[in-house]
Scaffold this motif. Structure first.
Motif, PDB file in Angstrom:
ATOM      1  N   PHE A 187      10.903  -7.599  13.523  1.00 16.12           N
ATOM      2  CA  PHE A 187       9.897  -6.796  14.231  1.00 16.12           C
ATOM      3  C   PHE A 187       9.427  -5.617  13.374  1.00 16.12           C
ATOM      4  CE2 PHE A 187      12.858  -8.602  17.428  1.00 16.12           C
ATOM      5  CZ  PHE A 187      11.996  -9.513  18.004  1.00 16.12           C
ATOM      6  N   MET A 188       9.031  -5.895  12.149  1.00 15.91           N
ATOM      7  CA  MET A 188       8.723  -4.843  11.173  1.00 15.91           C
ATOM      8  C   MET A 188       7.297  -4.318  11.323  1.00 15.91           C
ATOM      9  SD  MET A 188      11.618  -4.354   9.949  1.00 15.91           S
ATOM     10  CE  MET A 188      11.254  -3.153   8.695  1.00 15.91           C
ATOM     11  N   SER A 189       7.133  -3.426  12.252  1.00 14.18           N
ATOM     12  CA  SER A 189       5.855  -2.717  12.430  1.00 14.18           C
ATOM     13  C   SER A 189       5.673  -1.778  11.246  1.00 14.18           C
ATOM     14  CB  SER A 189       5.893  -1.905  13.723  1.00 14.18           C
ATOM     15  OG  SER A 189       6.890  -0.887  13.615  1.00 14.18           O
ATOM     16  N   ASN A 190       4.487  -1.209  11.119  1.00 15.40           N
ATOM     17  CA  ASN A 190       4.253  -0.252  10.039  1.00 15.40           C
ATOM     18  C   ASN A 190       5.229   0.912  10.111  1.00 15.40           C
ATOM     19  OD1 ASN A 190       2.189  -1.882   9.159  1.00 15.40           O
ATOM     20  ND2 ASN A 190       0.536  -0.535   9.813  1.00 15.40           N
ATOM     21  N   ASP A 191       5.489   1.411  11.314  1.00 17.41           N
ATOM     22  CA  ASP A 191       6.433   2.520  11.475  1.00 17.41           C
ATOM     23  C   ASP A 191       7.836   2.127  11.021  1.00 17.41           C
ATOM     24  OD1 ASP A 191       4.444   4.176  12.459  1.00 17.41           O
ATOM     25  OD2 ASP A 191       4.976   3.839  14.569  1.00 17.41           O
ATOM     26  N   ARG A 192       8.265   0.928  11.385  1.00 14.57           N
ATOM     27  CA  ARG A 192       9.603   0.471  10.975  1.00 14.57           C
ATOM     28  C   ARG A 192       9.669   0.243   9.471  1.00 14.57           C
ATOM     29  NH1 ARG A 192      12.734  -3.671  14.141  1.00 14.57           N
ATOM     30  NH2 ARG A 192      14.354  -2.564  13.022  1.00 14.57           N
ATOM     31  N   LEU A 193       8.585  -0.252   8.877  1.00 14.48           N
ATOM     32  CA  LEU A 193       8.545  -0.417   7.420  1.00 14.48           C
ATOM     33  C   LEU A 193       8.650   0.937   6.732  1.00 14.48           C
ATOM     34  CD1 LEU A 193       5.761  -3.124   7.173  1.00 14.48           C
ATOM     35  CD2 LEU A 193       8.151  -3.420   6.493  1.00 14.48           C
ATOM     36  N   ASP A 194       7.890   1.915   7.226  1.00 15.36           N
ATOM     37  CA  ASP A 194       7.934   3.262   6.646  1.00 15.36           C
ATOM     38  C   ASP A 194       9.344   3.841   6.743  1.00 15.36           C
ATOM     39  OD1 ASP A 194       5.217   3.023   6.180  1.00 15.36           O
ATOM     40  OD2 ASP A 194       4.627   4.329   7.855  1.00 15.36           O
ATOM     41  N   GLU A 195       9.972   3.663   7.892  1.00 16.69           N
ATOM     42  CA  GLU A 195      11.328   4.175   8.104  1.00 16.69           C
ATOM     43  C   GLU A 195      12.316   3.499   7.152  1.00 16.69           C
ATOM     44  OE1 GLU A 195      14.697   3.973  11.591  1.00 16.69           O
ATOM     45  OE2 GLU A 195      12.601   4.121  12.216  1.00 16.69           O
ATOM     46  N   LEU A 196      12.203   2.185   6.995  1.00 17.48           N
ATOM     47  CA  LEU A 196      13.091   1.459   6.103  1.00 17.48           C
ATOM     48  C   LEU A 196      12.953   1.955   4.665  1.00 17.48           C
ATOM     49  CD1 LEU A 196      15.110  -0.878   5.527  1.00 17.48           C
ATOM     50  CD2 LEU A 196      13.105  -2.324   5.166  1.00 17.48           C
ATOM     51  N   VAL A 197      11.737   2.117   4.206  1.00 12.68           N
ATOM     52  CA  VAL A 197      11.516   2.600   2.843  1.00 12.68           C
ATOM     53  C   VAL A 197      12.144   3.985   2.675  1.00 12.68           C
ATOM     54  CG1 VAL A 197       9.743   3.401   1.219  1.00 12.68           C
ATOM     55  CG2 VAL A 197       9.492   1.185   2.355  1.00 12.68           C
TER      56      VAL A 197
ATOM     57  N   SER B  99       0.830  -1.203   0.000  1.00  9.75           N
ATOM     58  CA  SER B  99       0.000   0.000   0.000  1.00  9.75           C
ATOM     59  C   SER B  99       0.868   1.258   0.000  1.00  9.75           C
ATOM     60  CB  SER B  99      -0.925  -0.017   1.216  1.00  9.75           C
ATOM     61  OG  SER B  99      -1.679   1.169   1.280  1.00  9.75           O
ATOM     62  N   LYS B 100       1.873   1.287   0.842  1.00 11.58           N
ATOM     63  CA  LYS B 100       2.762   2.449   0.933  1.00 11.58           C
ATOM     64  C   LYS B 100       3.447   2.722  -0.399  1.00 11.58           C
ATOM     65  CE  LYS B 100       6.745   4.371   3.367  1.00 11.58           C
ATOM     66  NZ  LYS B 100       6.168   5.682   3.580  1.00 11.58           N
ATOM     67  N   LEU B 101       3.861   1.665  -1.072  1.00  8.99           N
ATOM     68  CA  LEU B 101       4.593   1.818  -2.328  1.00  8.99           C
ATOM     69  C   LEU B 101       3.677   1.882  -3.546  1.00  8.99           C
ATOM     70  CD1 LEU B 101       7.533  -0.615  -1.533  1.00  8.99           C
ATOM     71  CD2 LEU B 101       7.603   1.898  -1.581  1.00  8.99           C
TER      72      LEU B 101
ATOM     73  N   VAL C 185      14.660   5.295   4.358  1.00 10.51           N
ATOM     74  CA  VAL C 185      16.119   5.160   4.376  1.00 10.51           C
ATOM     75  C   VAL C 185      16.632   4.625   3.042  1.00 10.51           C
ATOM     76  CG1 VAL C 185      18.030   3.820   5.404  1.00 10.51           C
ATOM     77  CG2 VAL C 185      16.355   4.954   6.877  1.00 10.51           C
ATOM     78  N   LEU C 186      15.987   3.606   2.506  1.00  8.56           N
ATOM     79  CA  LEU C 186      16.412   3.041   1.222  1.00  8.56           C
ATOM     80  C   LEU C 186      16.245   4.043   0.087  1.00  8.56           C
ATOM     81  CD1 LEU C 186      15.021  -0.598   1.565  1.00  8.56           C
ATOM     82  CD2 LEU C 186      17.401   0.172   1.821  1.00  8.56           C
ATOM     83  N   ARG C 187      15.151   4.796   0.113  1.00 11.50           N
ATOM     84  CA  ARG C 187      14.926   5.821  -0.910  1.00 11.50           C
ATOM     85  C   ARG C 187      16.023   6.889  -0.839  1.00 11.50           C
ATOM     86  NH1 ARG C 187       8.988   6.225  -1.036  1.00 11.50           N
ATOM     87  NH2 ARG C 187       8.788   5.126  -2.974  1.00 11.50           N
ATOM     88  N   ALA C 188      16.376   7.309   0.375  1.00 14.78           N
ATOM     89  CA  ALA C 188      17.437   8.299   0.555  1.00 14.78           C
ATOM     90  C   ALA C 188      18.779   7.756   0.073  1.00 14.78           C
ATOM     91  CB  ALA C 188      17.510   8.709   2.020  1.00 14.78           C
ATOM     92  N   GLU C 189      19.047   6.490   0.377  1.00 12.07           N
ATOM     93  CA  GLU C 189      20.281   5.855  -0.064  1.00 12.07           C
ATOM     94  C   GLU C 189      20.364   5.841  -1.589  1.00 12.07           C
ATOM     95  OE1 GLU C 189      21.913   1.331  -0.185  1.00 12.07           O
ATOM     96  OE2 GLU C 189      21.258   2.044   1.779  1.00 12.07           O
ATOM     97  N   ALA C 190      19.262   5.507  -2.231  1.00 11.05           N
ATOM     98  CA  ALA C 190      19.234   5.493  -3.701  1.00 11.05           C
ATOM     99  C   ALA C 190      19.438   6.907  -4.252  1.00 11.05           C
ATOM    100  CB  ALA C 190      17.904   4.919  -4.190  1.00 11.05           C
ATOM    101  N   GLY C 191      18.871   7.890  -3.572  1.00 12.50           N
ATOM    102  CA  GLY C 191      19.054   9.269  -4.009  1.00 12.50           C
ATOM    103  C   GLY C 191      20.502   9.723  -3.903  1.00 12.50           C
ATOM    104  N   LYS C 192      21.175   9.333  -2.834  1.00 10.07           N
ATOM    105  CA  LYS C 192      22.588   9.674  -2.658  1.00 10.07           C
ATOM    106  C   LYS C 192      23.443   9.019  -3.735  1.00 10.07           C
ATOM    107  CE  LYS C 192      22.411  10.258   2.351  1.00 10.07           C
ATOM    108  NZ  LYS C 192      22.786   9.663   3.655  1.00 10.07           N
ATOM    109  N   GLN C 193      23.136   7.755  -4.037  1.00  8.34           N
ATOM    110  CA  GLN C 193      23.897   7.039  -5.065  1.00  8.34           C
ATOM    111  C   GLN C 193      23.676   7.664  -6.440  1.00  8.34           C
ATOM    112  OE1 GLN C 193      22.741   2.920  -4.685  1.00  8.34           O
ATOM    113  NE2 GLN C 193      23.898   2.634  -2.796  1.00  8.34           N
ATOM    114  N   ALA C 194      22.444   8.102  -6.704  1.00 10.69           N
ATOM    115  CA  ALA C 194      22.150   8.728  -7.992  1.00 10.69           C
ATOM    116  C   ALA C 194      22.859  10.070  -8.111  1.00 10.69           C
ATOM    117  CB  ALA C 194      20.635   8.905  -8.148  1.00 10.69           C
ATOM    118  N   ALA C 195      22.952  10.802  -6.995  1.00  2.19           N
ATOM    119  CA  ALA C 195      23.613  12.113  -7.012  1.00  2.19           C
ATOM    120  C   ALA C 195      25.119  11.970  -7.285  1.00  2.19           C
ATOM    121  CB  ALA C 195      23.377  12.819  -5.688  1.00  2.19           C
TER     122      ALA C 195
END
Length: 174
Positions: A150-160, A108-110, A162-172
């Protein structure tokens, strides 16, 4: 080189296969199938049917036997996947501890269906069978390497995020 109907082993790939095959007696060379599948996936990002055919020919085994291995293990991608492959365990013990809810929340988030990839190519979300961490459920595996517990909704949101930010840094940097 790959296309939908052909896969040719490069000399470098053939050499990598041969290093794996050499670990086994000749009559057991088929035991290198998982290593060969991993090599193709590392080089191509996924294992096509044509690549399975090439592996089978190289190892002297029936193509169906290679296909059985590829389809049994979810670590082998049979089609291109996103930069981040997220496997969420939905086996019974994890379901009893919100594994299916975690999978549904992530999709749903994605904005994608289970098994789908986001339009930007960053995320593929897959349902997974047992990841062997029932006591830590809901659990997920990122890119077949990093276990997240222990992937609660909050932890899932945080992971997404973090991964999105990581991809942005790599693209930059590119």
């Amino acid at each position: 080189m790959t296309s939908s109907n052909a896969y040719t082993l490069s000399d470098a790939t053939r050499a990598r296969f041969d290093r794996e095959v050499a670990k086994y007696p000749y009559e057991l060379r088929q035991s290198a199938v998982m290593a060969c599948l991993a090599i193709v996936q590392q080089e191509e990002g996924y294992v096509s049917r044509a690549a399975e055919d090439a592996i089978a020919a190289h190892l002297g085994m029936p193509t169906i036997a290679v296909y059985e291995v590829t389809t049994f293990y979810n670590m082998y991608n049979q089609r291109p996947v996103g930069k981040f492959k997220l496997n969420v365990c939905a086996n019974l013990p994890c379901q009893l501890r919100d594994g299916q809810k975690a999978l549904d929340h992530l999709c749903s988030k994605l904005g994608i269906e289970q098994g789908g990839t986001t339009a930007d190519g960053l995320f593929t979300v897959q349902k997974s069978e047992c990841l062997g961490a029932c006591a830590d459920s809901p659990v997920m595996l990122v890119n077949d390497r990093q276990m997240c517990s222990f992937m609660s909704n909050d932890r899932l949101d945080e992971l997404v995020d973090v991964l999105r930010a990581e991809a942005g840094k790599q693209a930059a940097k590119a």
